[in-house]
Scaffold this active site. Structure first.
Site, PDB file in Angstrom:
ATOM      1  N   HIS A   1      96.760  87.482  17.297  1.00  0.00           N
ATOM      2  CA  HIS A   1      96.450  88.854  16.876  1.00  0.00           C
ATOM      3  C   HIS A   1      97.617  89.511  16.146  1.00  0.00           C
ATOM      4  O   HIS A   1      97.652  90.731  15.998  1.00  0.00           O
ATOM      5  CB  HIS A   1      96.003  89.701  18.077  1.00  0.00           C
TER       6      HIS A   1
ATOM      7  N   CYS B   1      98.786  94.494  -1.014  1.00  0.00           N
ATOM      8  CA  CYS B   1      99.394  93.285  -1.580  1.00  0.00           C
ATOM      9  C   CYS B   1     100.035  92.437  -0.472  1.00  0.00           C
ATOM     10  O   CYS B   1      99.847  92.696   0.702  1.00  0.00           O
ATOM     11  CB  CYS B   1     100.392  93.637  -2.688  1.00  0.00           C
TER      12      CYS B   1
ATOM     13  N   CYS C   1     104.161 100.933   0.284  1.00  0.00           N
ATOM     14  CA  CYS C   1     104.650  99.648  -0.209  1.00  0.00           C
ATOM     15  C   CYS C   1     105.596  99.860  -1.394  1.00  0.00           C
ATOM     16  O   CYS C   1     105.234 100.567  -2.345  1.00  0.00           O
ATOM     17  CB  CYS C   1     103.459  98.785  -0.625  1.00  0.00           C
TER      18      CYS C   1
ATOM     19  N   THR D   1      94.004  87.596  30.565  1.00  0.00           N
ATOM     20  CA  THR D   1      93.127  88.082  29.494  1.00  0.00           C
ATOM     21  C   THR D   1      91.711  88.272  30.007  1.00  0.00           C
ATOM     22  O   THR D   1      91.248  87.491  30.832  1.00  0.00           O
ATOM     23  CB  THR D   1      93.112  87.122  28.281  1.00  0.00           C
TER      24      THR D   1
END
Ligand code: OAD
Length: 258
Positions: free
Chosen positions: A106, A117, A157, A200
């Protein structure tokens, strides 16, 4: 002795990291299952970043526990070993599991990546989260001037100016193809001697599928979880104890069996 280990949030619970579905999972009364989504990020990226910044800080302040230590010990004793963790924290790595023996299916909470990008960087240090005016690119620090107040809270970014996001998999998103291939390659390599699934709820079908494939030739399938899960009915051994108590003992037993 090929061994396969699957872990979830319960393994980090005793390090003080809240699980997703436990009582502590809520943040400011918000359900993590609703925050960890592309929809939450597009409607309120600042809020989602605040949640991730706090989680990053909590993880930095936490220490690996005896469960992480036991799994790392097992990794050094097995000739073939893969840990697949759903945890985005770095506690398995800090306990000593080498990167080539671990898949963070994950993602990694310390990675920040562009939502458009390929630009990304990892920062495990103590810089403000996310770095406000500089990013590390190709080993060099580049200065980036924030263009508005919101850039301070939500980074953009440096290549394409799109919003940057945490490098984790959100609900409804595809798993990374590279990481999936690493799991598939390991499972295609043959059945294991033992499989451990710890901490889990096994809510995702692929977790159950991988556990069953790894134990297909009669390997012991050990579930370590204080609670019943959808995987419990397939387990050959149920250990209803906290991972930090059960795993050191189970690992020593497996190592003794050779
Ligand atoms: P959950 O929060 O769903 O489940 C934690 C599990 O750990 C529960 O089954 C608990 O009973 C168990 N548990 C709690 N304390 C424990 C302890 N001390 N020792 C052993 N077990 C303990 O976490 P995950 O199953 O990891 O995904 O959640 C899976 C994924 O759902 C997460 O990776 C995240 C998520 O929402 C994404 O964000 C895509």
């Amino acid at each position: 002795m090929p061994l396969f280990v699957l872990t979830g949030a319960g393994v980090s619970a005793e390090s003080g990291i809240p699980t997703f579905r436990g009582r502590d999972g809520y943040w400011r009364n918000l359900d993590p299952a609703k925050l960890a989504t592309p929809e939450a990020f597009s409607s309120d990226p600042k809020l989602v970043w605040e949640w991730y910044r706090e989680r990053r800080q909590g993880i930095r302040n936490a220490q690996p526990n005896a469960a992480h230590g036991a799994i790392a010990k097992l990794a050094t004793h097995a000739d073939e070993f893969l840990l697949v963790t759903q945890n985005v924290d770095d506690l398995h790595a800090r306990a000593g599991i080498p990167a080539q023996k671990m898949v963070q299916i994950h993602g990694d909470i310390f990675v920040t990546r562009c939502s458009r990008c390929e630009f990304s960087y990892a920062d495990r240090g103590g810089l403000p989260e996310p770095p406000r005016d500089r990013v590390l690119q190709s080993g060099r620090l580049r200065s980036i001037a924030p263009t508005s107040d919101s850039d301070v809270d939500v980074p953009r970014c440096p290549n394409c100016d799109e919003l940057m996001r945490p490098g984790v998999v959100w609900f409804g998103e595809q798993l990374s193809r590279n990481e999936l291939e690493r799991v598939e390659d390991f499972l295609d390599g043959g059945a294991c001697d033992a499989v451990i699934v710890a901490g889990t709820t096994a809510t995702f079908g692929y977790i159950i599928d991988w556990a069953l494939r790894a134990s297909r030739d009669g390997a012991e399938l050990i579930e370590v979880n204080p609670e019943e899960t959808p995987l419990s009915r397939f387990a050959t051994r149920l250990v209803r104890e906290p991972a930090a108590i059960a795993l050191p003992r189970i690992v020593d037993e497996l190592i003794a069996l050779g």
